[in-house]
Design a protein around this motif. Structure first.
Motif, short mmCIF file in Angstrom:
data_model
loop_
_atom_site.label_atom_id
_atom_site.label_comp_id
_atom_site.label_asym_id
_atom_site.label_seq_id
_atom_site.Cartn_x
_atom_site.Cartn_y
_atom_site.Cartn_z
N GLY A 1 0.93 -1.18 -0.24
CA GLY A 1 -0.91 -0.05 0.04
C GLY A 1 0.75 1.49 -0.07
O GLY A 1 0.48 2.43 -0.14
N THR A 2 1.98 1.27 0.07
CA THR A 2 3.03 2.16 0.11
C THR A 2 3.97 1.94 -1.00
O THR A 2 5.38 0.90 -1.66
N ARG A 3 4.51 3.57 -1.72
CA ARG A 3 5.35 3.62 -2.60
C ARG A 3 7.35 2.97 -2.46
O ARG A 3 8.03 1.80 -3.17
N GLY A 4 7.41 2.27 -0.95
CA GLY A 4 8.72 2.12 -0.76
C GLY A 4 8.19 0.38 -0.13
O GLY A 4 9.52 -0.22 0.21
N GLY A 5 7.49 -0.33 -0.93
CA GLY A 5 7.08 -1.59 0.39
C GLY A 5 7.89 -2.70 -0.50
O GLY A 5 8.45 -3.37 -0.01
N LEU A 6 8.20 -2.28 -1.70
CA LEU A 6 8.87 -3.89 -2.79
C LEU A 6 10.25 -3.10 -1.72
O LEU A 6 10.93 -4.34 -1.34
N GLU B 1 9.40 -13.29 10.72
CA GLU B 1 9.77 -14.82 10.53
C GLU B 1 8.44 -15.67 10.28
O GLU B 1 8.98 -16.01 9.81
N GLY B 2 7.46 -15.36 11.31
CA GLY B 2 6.14 -16.16 10.94
C GLY B 2 4.86 -15.79 10.31
O GLY B 2 4.59 -16.63 10.69
N ASN B 3 6.20 -14.63 9.39
CA ASN B 3 4.35 -14.58 8.29
C ASN B 3 5.04 -14.59 7.19
O ASN B 3 4.94 -13.42 6.12
N MET B 4 6.43 -15.08 7.03
CA MET B 4 6.85 -14.76 5.73
C MET B 4 6.55 -15.48 4.47
O MET B 4 6.96 -15.19 3.11
N GLU B 5 5.40 -16.30 5.15
CA GLU B 5 4.41 -17.24 3.76
C GLU B 5 3.49 -16.53 3.26
O GLU B 5 3.62 -15.75 1.98
N LEU B 6 3.06 -15.69 4.15
CA LEU B 6 2.57 -13.89 3.98
C LEU B 6 2.94 -13.12 2.66
O LEU B 6 3.15 -12.51 1.85
N LEU B 7 4.29 -12.82 3.66
CA LEU B 7 5.34 -11.87 3.27
C LEU B 7 5.30 -12.63 1.60
O LEU B 7 5.87 -11.88 0.40
N LYS B 8 5.41 -13.94 1.33
CA LYS B 8 5.95 -14.44 0.27
C LYS B 8 4.57 -14.35 -1.52
O LYS B 8 4.68 -13.93 -2.76
N SER B 9 3.24 -14.34 -0.56
CA SER B 9 2.63 -14.32 -1.14
C SER B 9 1.54 -12.52 -1.36
O SER B 9 1.33 -12.44 -2.72
N ILE B 10 2.54 -11.38 -1.12
CA ILE B 10 2.28 -10.26 -1.73
C ILE B 10 3.57 -10.00 -2.44
O ILE B 10 3.12 -9.60 -3.66
N TRP B 11 4.69 -10.39 -2.11
CA TRP B 11 5.82 -10.36 -3.11
C TRP B 11 4.93 -10.96 -4.71
O TRP B 11 5.12 -10.21 -5.21
N LYS B 12 4.33 -11.77 -4.51
CA LYS B 12 4.15 -12.77 -5.86
C LYS B 12 3.17 -11.90 -6.54
O LYS B 12 3.25 -11.57 -7.46
N ARG B 13 2.35 -11.81 -5.48
CA ARG B 13 0.70 -10.76 -6.33
C ARG B 13 1.54 -9.55 -6.61
O ARG B 13 0.85 -8.68 -7.56
N ILE B 14 2.31 -8.57 -5.69
CA ILE B 14 2.76 -7.16 -6.10
C ILE B 14 3.97 -7.22 -7.53
O ILE B 14 3.72 -5.91 -7.85
N GLY B 15 4.97 -8.01 -6.89
CA GLY B 15 6.16 -7.95 -7.45
C GLY B 15 6.27 -8.51 -9.11
O GLY B 15 7.10 -8.16 -9.45
#
Length: 96
Positions: free
Chosen positions: A16-21, A82-96
């Motif tokens: 949701g922000t410019r620096g997210g990546l 660390e416990g939410n890396m899967e969520l982070l990976k799913s976000i990365w796939k959707r926006i990256g």
């Protein structure tokens, strides 16, 4: 199952922000080993002040944690990140 509060916060911080990546890249780097600010700057090939800014945002939102508070101190991922890396990976796939 993913907690909806965490999902909402992660979407705001990373999509949701410019620096997210850049914040995602920082957490991914810190998941492999601790880095200090200069090392992260060189590894990610982004400006020192930009790296410092994004680390500050991650620290405020408990997604990272500093080691010793001195020049050259190392940064680590928080247990929460660390416990939410899967969520982070799913976000990365959707926006990256």
């Amino acid at each position: 199952m993913i907690d909806k509060r965490h999902e909402s916060l992660f979407w705001h911080l990373f999509a949701g922000t410019r620096g997210g990546l850049n914040r995602i890249r920082i957490l991914q780097a810190l998941s492999s080993r601790p880095y200090n600010l200069n090392q992260l700057t060189k590894l990610l090939k982004i400006d020192y002040k930009t790296t410092q800014h994004h680390l500050g945002i991650l620290m405020e939102n408990a997604r990272g944690r500093p080691g010793e508070k001195k020049y050259g101190g190392l940064y680590f991922n928080s247990e929460f990140a660390e416990g939410n890396m899967e969520l982070l990976k799913s976000i990365w796939k959707r926006i990256g």
